[in-house]
Enzyme design. Structure first.
Site, PDB file in Angstrom:
ATOM      1  N   SER A   1      -7.924  -3.014   3.027  1.00 21.59           N
ATOM      2  CA  SER A   1      -6.134  -3.492   2.812  1.00 21.59           C
ATOM      3  C   SER A   1      -5.558  -2.019   2.855  1.00 21.59           C
ATOM      4  O   SER A   1      -5.013  -1.496   3.780  1.00 21.59           O
ATOM      5  CB  SER A   1      -6.797  -3.389   1.517  1.00 21.59           C
ATOM      6  OG  SER A   1      -4.883  -3.871   0.596  1.00 21.59           O
TER       7      SER A   1
ATOM      8  N   ASP B   1      -3.711  -4.705   5.694  1.00 20.28           N
ATOM      9  CA  ASP B   1      -4.572  -5.487   5.851  1.00 20.28           C
ATOM     10  C   ASP B   1      -2.854  -6.501   5.897  1.00 20.28           C
ATOM     11  O   ASP B   1      -3.421  -8.487   5.752  1.00 20.28           O
ATOM     12  CB  ASP B   1      -5.260  -6.674   4.978  1.00 20.28           C
ATOM     13  CG  ASP B   1      -5.475  -6.253   3.898  1.00 20.28           C
ATOM     14  OD1 ASP B   1      -4.364  -6.150   3.325  1.00 20.28           O
ATOM     15  OD2 ASP B   1      -6.160  -6.797   3.203  1.00 20.28           O
TER      16      ASP B   1
ATOM     17  N   ASP C   1      -1.856  -7.790   3.334  1.00 18.35           N
ATOM     18  CA  ASP C   1      -1.431  -8.783   2.173  1.00 18.35           C
ATOM     19  C   ASP C   1      -0.307  -9.150   1.125  1.00 18.35           C
ATOM     20  O   ASP C   1      -0.002  -9.169   0.309  1.00 18.35           O
ATOM     21  CB  ASP C   1      -2.808  -9.662   1.389  1.00 18.35           C
ATOM     22  CG  ASP C   1      -3.585  -8.491   0.586  1.00 18.35           C
ATOM     23  OD1 ASP C   1      -2.748  -7.024   0.422  1.00 18.35           O
ATOM     24  OD2 ASP C   1      -4.710  -8.300   0.240  1.00 18.35           O
TER      25      ASP C   1
ATOM     26  N   ASP D   1       0.914  -2.955   3.981  1.00 18.72           N
ATOM     27  CA  ASP D   1       0.044  -2.210   3.524  1.00 18.72           C
ATOM     28  C   ASP D   1      -1.279  -2.809   4.692  1.00 18.72           C
ATOM     29  O   ASP D   1      -0.563  -3.669   5.741  1.00 18.72           O
ATOM     30  CB  ASP D   1      -0.613  -2.544   2.293  1.00 18.72           C
ATOM     31  CG  ASP D   1      -1.419  -4.242   2.804  1.00 18.72           C
ATOM     32  OD1 ASP D   1      -1.231  -4.672   2.623  1.00 18.72           O
ATOM     33  OD2 ASP D   1      -2.153  -4.407   1.222  1.00 18.72           O
TER      34      ASP D   1
END
Length: 443
Positions: free
Chosen positions: A100, A239, A241, A237
């Site tokens: 992440s 990833d 999410d 960010d």
């Protein structure tokens, strides 16, 4: 022995804490637990662009195939896209290789159950137990196979554009993709929805993910929005999410403000189920006050979008999230989705003709100071010295402030958060409590 799973999967320094050997064992165990109902479960596997993701995805796919699963390699894809495709393909479960917002040397492995939903604690515990309970592996024709998915990014983009409630025509937007997994999907989805998009930090090389960019470093985005005369900026960010935003003046619009905007929009549209917003204990007092003034209920959970998701499901609610930018819209996604959030936020701007600053003005945050204290043992927050200091300061601040200490679920940190009616007070109290945490480790 410490629990392997944190608040969002298994994370650590790649090739040190999180090795290919661990990934192999973890995925064999996951296939046994999550695919137990099928003779040959189907699993989708994606990753963010960080360099170590290549080896960890290979090891994960090898473990899954060794356990007899049919593996569909999605390649580089945002976490919410993997969740969406887990559901859309009818896979038995999904695997995402990502850390992440963490720095590039870290990586992680998270799992989605059938339907693209995060795993409850008891299922994660079952996977951990299965890692220590070896079982015979299939052989011959029963060994799983690994194939590549056709155009998984396109499937995800089409989904995002289809759920956009209002064309984004006339909006100029800067998107900071954090050199991460949504480097193509996010700008392209916004363009197809009608926005004029300027993409920055959208050239991942495996080493530059989250490097002074994205939702953890918004300075470059703020400058770019002003320089391009854009209506808004979107910070994702690694990833994708989570989503933070920047208004036309370059001012930050955080997850709390985004939730306030979306909650009001959804109530107006009649889609805010239960007239309730679900958020975590980290959300600012100002959000509680804004929602109270609007007649919208607010429920709080532990930190982590998985707990927000649990409460959303239990209560049948339709909006929740975190101050950090994890926003969950269960009607369209099974997890936090930064690009989806940006589409809904920009659609509200386009539909009302109001600027982001004007929309965000409904939310006036109380001064909040957050200090991350690096620790060797996160249980330091349970010591008498720390507990006493927290209680004393909460009593002094009373209803005008709030003190919250919590261990990070993904890093060796204790997060010290203080809110007060005046920023100097919040800074002073936070600094003192951070010092107490540091000194407690020495005793």
């Amino acid at each position: 022995m410490a629990r392997l799973f944190g608040t969002d999967g298994v994370r650590g320094r790649a090739n040190a804490d999180l090795t290919p050997e661990l990934a192999l064992r973890l995925n064999i165990a996951a296939a046994r637990v999550l695919g137990a109902a099928e003779d040959r479960p189907t699993v989708v596997v994606g990753r963010d662009p960080r360099a170590s993701g290549e080896m960890l995805q290979a090891a994960s796919a090898a473990g899954l195939a060794a356990a007899g699963a049919e593996v569909i390699d999605l390649g580089v894809l945002p976490t919410p896209a993997v969740a969406h495709l887990t559901a859309a393909t009818g896979a038995d479960f999904g695997v995402m290789i990502s850390a992440s917002h963490n720095p590039m040397p870290d990586n992680g492995i998270k799992f989605f159950a059938a339907g693209g939903r995060k795993l409850p604690d008891d299922v994660e515990d079952a996977i951990e137990r299965a890692m220590d309970e070896p079982a015979p592996l299939p052989q011959g024709g029963e060994v799983g196979r690994i194939t590549s998915a056709p155009a998984p990014v396109e499937t995800y983009i089409e989904h995002l554009v289809a759920v956009c409630p209002h064309p984004l025509d006339g909006l100029k937007v800067v998107v900071d993709a954090a050199n991460g997994a949504a480097f193509h999907a996010a700008p392209e989805a916004l363009r197809r929805a009608g926005a004029d998009v300027i993409a920055i930090n959208a050239e991942p090389d495996g080493l530059n993910i989250n490097d002074d960019c994205g939702s953890t470093h918004v300075e470059g985005l703020r400058a770019a929005v002003v320089a391009h005369g854009a209506d808004a900026g979107i910070a994702l960010d690694g990833d994708a999410d989570r989503c933070l935003a920047v208004d036309a003046r370059g001012d930050l619009v955080d997850g709390d403000a985004i939730m306030a905007i979306l909650a009001l929009a959804m109530r107006e549209a009649g889609t805010l189920k239960g007239e309730t917003l679900v958020t975590t204990v980290m959300s600012n007092l100002g959000l509680h006050q804004a929602m109270g003034a609007a007649g919208i209920g607010l429920e709080t959970t532990k930190v982590g979008d998985r707990y927000v998701l649990e409460r959303l499901g239990e209560g049948g609610f339709s909006l929740g999230g975190e101050q950090s930018g994890h926003i969950v819209l269960p009607a369209h996604a099974t997890t936090g989705d930064g690009t989806l959030t940006s589409i809904m936020l920009l659609a509200r701007m386009a539909a009302t003709g109001r600027s982001l600053a004007e929309l965000a003005s409904v939310f006036s945050p109380a001064p909040q100071v957050l200090i991350n204290v690096r620790v060797a043992d996160k249980s330091v927050i349970e010591t008498d010295a720390v507990r006493t200091a927290v209680a004393e300061w909460q009593a002094k601040l009373g209803s005008d402030g709030r003190v919250l200490l919590r261990p990070s679920g993904t890093e060796p940190l204790v997060r010290v958060m203080v809110e007060a009616s005046e920023e100097p007070v919040a800074q002073s109290v936070a600094a003192e409590l951070a010092a107490v945490v540091e000194n407690a480790l020495i005793r």
